[in-house]
Write a protein that holds these residues in place. Structure first.
Motif, PDB file in Angstrom:
ATOM      1  N   ILE A 284     -16.402  -6.554   0.994  1.00 58.40           N
ATOM      2  CA  ILE A 284     -16.907  -5.314   1.601  1.00 58.40           C
ATOM      3  C   ILE A 284     -15.809  -4.647   2.425  1.00 58.40           C
ATOM      4  CG2 ILE A 284     -18.523  -4.399   3.327  1.00 58.40           C
ATOM      5  CD1 ILE A 284     -20.531  -6.553   2.252  1.00 58.40           C
ATOM      6  N   GLY A 285     -15.061  -5.427   3.200  1.00 59.16           N
ATOM      7  CA  GLY A 285     -13.952  -4.872   3.983  1.00 59.16           C
ATOM      8  C   GLY A 285     -12.889  -4.244   3.104  1.00 59.16           C
ATOM      9  N   VAL A 286     -12.534  -4.915   2.010  1.00 59.50           N
ATOM     10  CA  VAL A 286     -11.537  -4.378   1.087  1.00 59.50           C
ATOM     11  C   VAL A 286     -12.070  -3.128   0.395  1.00 59.50           C
ATOM     12  CG1 VAL A 286     -10.246  -4.847  -1.037  1.00 59.50           C
ATOM     13  CG2 VAL A 286     -10.369  -6.583   0.761  1.00 59.50           C
TER      14      VAL A 286
ATOM     15  N   PHE B 294      -5.292  -4.739   5.637  1.00 65.28           N
ATOM     16  CA  PHE B 294      -5.558  -5.723   4.585  1.00 65.28           C
ATOM     17  C   PHE B 294      -5.127  -7.119   5.031  1.00 65.28           C
ATOM     18  CE2 PHE B 294      -4.351  -8.136   0.794  1.00 65.28           C
ATOM     19  CZ  PHE B 294      -5.590  -8.198   0.190  1.00 65.28           C
ATOM     20  N   THR B 295      -3.969  -7.216   5.652  1.00 61.94           N
ATOM     21  CA  THR B 295      -3.488  -8.509   6.147  1.00 61.94           C
ATOM     22  C   THR B 295      -4.454  -9.094   7.167  1.00 61.94           C
ATOM     23  OG1 THR B 295      -1.192  -7.873   5.739  1.00 61.94           O
ATOM     24  CG2 THR B 295      -1.559  -9.681   7.289  1.00 61.94           C
TER      25      THR B 295
ATOM     26  N   ALA C 130       0.819  -1.220   0.000  1.00 63.49           N
ATOM     27  CA  ALA C 130       0.000   0.000   0.000  1.00 63.49           C
ATOM     28  C   ALA C 130       0.850   1.266   0.000  1.00 63.49           C
ATOM     29  CB  ALA C 130      -0.940   0.002   1.207  1.00 63.49           C
ATOM     30  N   ASP C 131       2.033   1.202   0.593  1.00 60.95           N
ATOM     31  CA  ASP C 131       2.937   2.360   0.680  1.00 60.95           C
ATOM     32  C   ASP C 131       2.274   3.572   1.331  1.00 60.95           C
ATOM     33  OD1 ASP C 131       5.060   0.956  -0.487  1.00 60.95           O
ATOM     34  OD2 ASP C 131       4.371   1.463  -2.507  1.00 60.95           O
ATOM     35  N   TYR C 132       1.431   3.314   2.319  1.00 61.98           N
ATOM     36  CA  TYR C 132       0.795   4.410   3.054  1.00 61.98           C
ATOM     37  C   TYR C 132       1.807   5.092   3.967  1.00 61.98           C
ATOM     38  CZ  TYR C 132      -2.245   6.858   6.339  1.00 61.98           C
ATOM     39  OH  TYR C 132      -2.837   7.809   7.118  1.00 61.98           O
ATOM     40  N   CYS C 133       2.606   4.303   4.638  1.00 57.60           N
ATOM     41  CA  CYS C 133       3.588   4.834   5.586  1.00 57.60           C
ATOM     42  C   CYS C 133       4.981   4.565   5.033  1.00 57.60           C
ATOM     43  CB  CYS C 133       3.415   4.159   6.944  1.00 57.60           C
ATOM     44  SG  CYS C 133       4.530   4.800   8.186  1.00 57.60           S
TER      45      CYS C 133
END
Length: 93
Positions: free
Chosen positions: A77-79, A29-30, A14-17
């Motif tokens: 739905i979660g994703v 996600f994991t 994701a490269d969010y952080c």
């Protein structure tokens, strides 16, 4: 993240952080992935065919039952919520 008829495949990070801290988007996600795997095993008594490692996840829909449809739908739905919240980091194709 690619949702196929009989398989889900996710590649990349994701490269969010990027400052060395834990990436909360990847962790979320994991968590969804492990929840799906364990919920299927709990409901069916069989561990689904899957692979999970750094930057990669896949799971095969081996059984089409009402409970597995519900579990895969809940995962989707979660994703989808994750992609809505972090559109720059999670893509559904």
């Amino acid at each position: 993240i690619e949702f196929k008829e009989r398989e889900i495949v996710a590649k990349g990070h994701a490269d969010y952080c990027t400052d060395g801290d834990e990436d909360i988007v990847c962790e979320a996600f994991t968590c969804l992935c492990y929840t799906l795997i364990n919920a299927i095993e709990d409901a069916t008594g069989q561990l689904p065919r899957h692979e999970i490692r750094g930057g990669y996840f896949s799971i095969v829909k081996e059984q089409e039952t009402e409970i597995t449809r519900v579990l895969f739908r809940a995962f989707y739905i979660g994703v989808r919520l994750l992609a809505y919240t972090y559109p720059e980091n999670v893509k559904i194709v």
